[in-house]
Design a protein around this motif. Structure first.
Motif, short mmCIF file in Angstrom:
data_model
loop_
_atom_site.label_atom_id
_atom_site.label_comp_id
_atom_site.label_asym_id
_atom_site.label_seq_id
_atom_site.Cartn_x
_atom_site.Cartn_y
_atom_site.Cartn_z
N SER A 139 0.81 -1.22 0.00
CA SER A 139 0.00 0.00 0.00
C SER A 139 0.84 1.27 0.00
CB SER A 139 -0.92 0.01 1.22
OG SER A 139 -0.17 -0.08 2.43
N ARG A 140 2.17 1.13 0.01
CA ARG A 140 3.00 2.34 0.09
C ARG A 140 3.83 2.56 -1.18
NH1 ARG A 140 2.82 0.48 5.09
NH2 ARG A 140 4.68 -0.80 4.92
N GLU A 251 11.71 -2.30 4.60
CA GLU A 251 11.48 -1.00 5.22
C GLU A 251 12.83 -0.49 5.71
OE1 GLU A 251 9.26 0.76 9.19
OE2 GLU A 251 8.86 -1.29 8.56
#
Length: 273
Positions: A139-140, A251
């Motif tokens: 979603s990013r 991340e």
């Protein structure tokens, strides 16, 4: 629970060609530094892989400073820039994704065409041309280079050991072409993991990796067989797909090393920044 460690670390500079085992690497958002930034395509820009050309397994790769070295069986070596410069005007396709790339040049195109026995070219993806990861799983707006769909692929030694116990002839981990290999986890434990950290980098497991006939290609000989895909299908199939390993996104960025501890449940994907 036993300690889980990073036991293998691999980069594949050219999609479909032989990878390089590393002791350490920089993990970046696009994947391991230099991973699958090059891709072999046909004259129409369609990607070529071991699915249709198993002899691609015998194209060795090496990184020497700012140089990428290719060595195809019986064809000598060819050296080219690790970060080729030029217009990003070559339209290429990976599955359903269309993206832009740099045409690397006529010399390497002739070299690959002669080895593969068909017209082929080499293209390079600069960072600003990277593709988006499938939005059904992230979603990013995470990005990926020329890997099939995700920046990272994780595999477990425990799961491979369980598979090999079912095979007549054991296969090495290179059949599955992972980036990260972990040791110390029970077989298939990774199916329950959601995230893990290695060094300062957090990885999120987003989708189990469905496997194709590439895993039937012996990476040392380029010869195709039936296993381990046929055996894997007897106990790791779901909805007509066969699974081994997990696709991940990262991340943060940082150096990771073979031997590093793997910490599970570092942070959920929904909690990540």
């Amino acid at each position: 629970m036993s300690t889980i460690t990073l036991s293998g670390l691999f980069v594949y500079p050219v999609k479909g060609a032989r990878g390089i085992a590393l002791d350490r690497a920089r993990a970046q958002s696009l994947g391991i530094e230099h991973d699958r930034r090059f891709m072999i395509v046909d004259p129409d820009g369609e990607f070529l892989t071991q699915r249709e050309l198993p002899q691609m397994a015998l194209i060795e790769t090496a990184i020497e400073g700012d140089t990428l070295v290719l060595h195809a069986k019986d064809h000598g070596s060819l050296r080219l820039p690790l970060r080729p410069e030029g217009p990003t005007d070559r339209r290429v396709r990976v599955w359903s994704d269309k993206c832009r790339a740099v045409f690397v040049g006529d010399e390497v195109a002739a070299y690959l065409s002669d080895y593969l026995g068909r017209r082929a070219e080499l293209v390079y993806m600069p960072e600003d041309a990277a593709r988006r990861v499938d939005g059904r799983y992230v979603s990013r707006k995470e990005r990926v280079a020329f890997a099939d769909g995700f920046p990272y692929l994780l595999a477990s030694e425990g799961s491979l050991a369980d598979l090999n116990a079912r095979l007549r002839d054991a296969v090495p981990m290179d059949r599955f072409r992972p980036n990260l290999v972990v040791r110390g986890a029970p077989p298939w434990a990774e199916d329950a993991w959601t995230s893990l950290s290695i060094g300062s980098v957090v990885f999120h497991l987003r989708k189990p990796c469905s496997r194709c006939n590439v895993i039937t290609v012996d990476q040392a000989t380029g010869v195709r067989g039936k296993d381990p895909l046929a055996t894997l299908a007897t106990f790791r199939a779901r909805a007509n797909r066969v699974y081994f390993g997990w696709n991940m996104v990262a991340e943060g960025e940082g150096e990771i090393r073979v031997g590093d501890a793997v910490t599970l449940g570092a942070r959920s994907y929904d909690e990540a920044g």
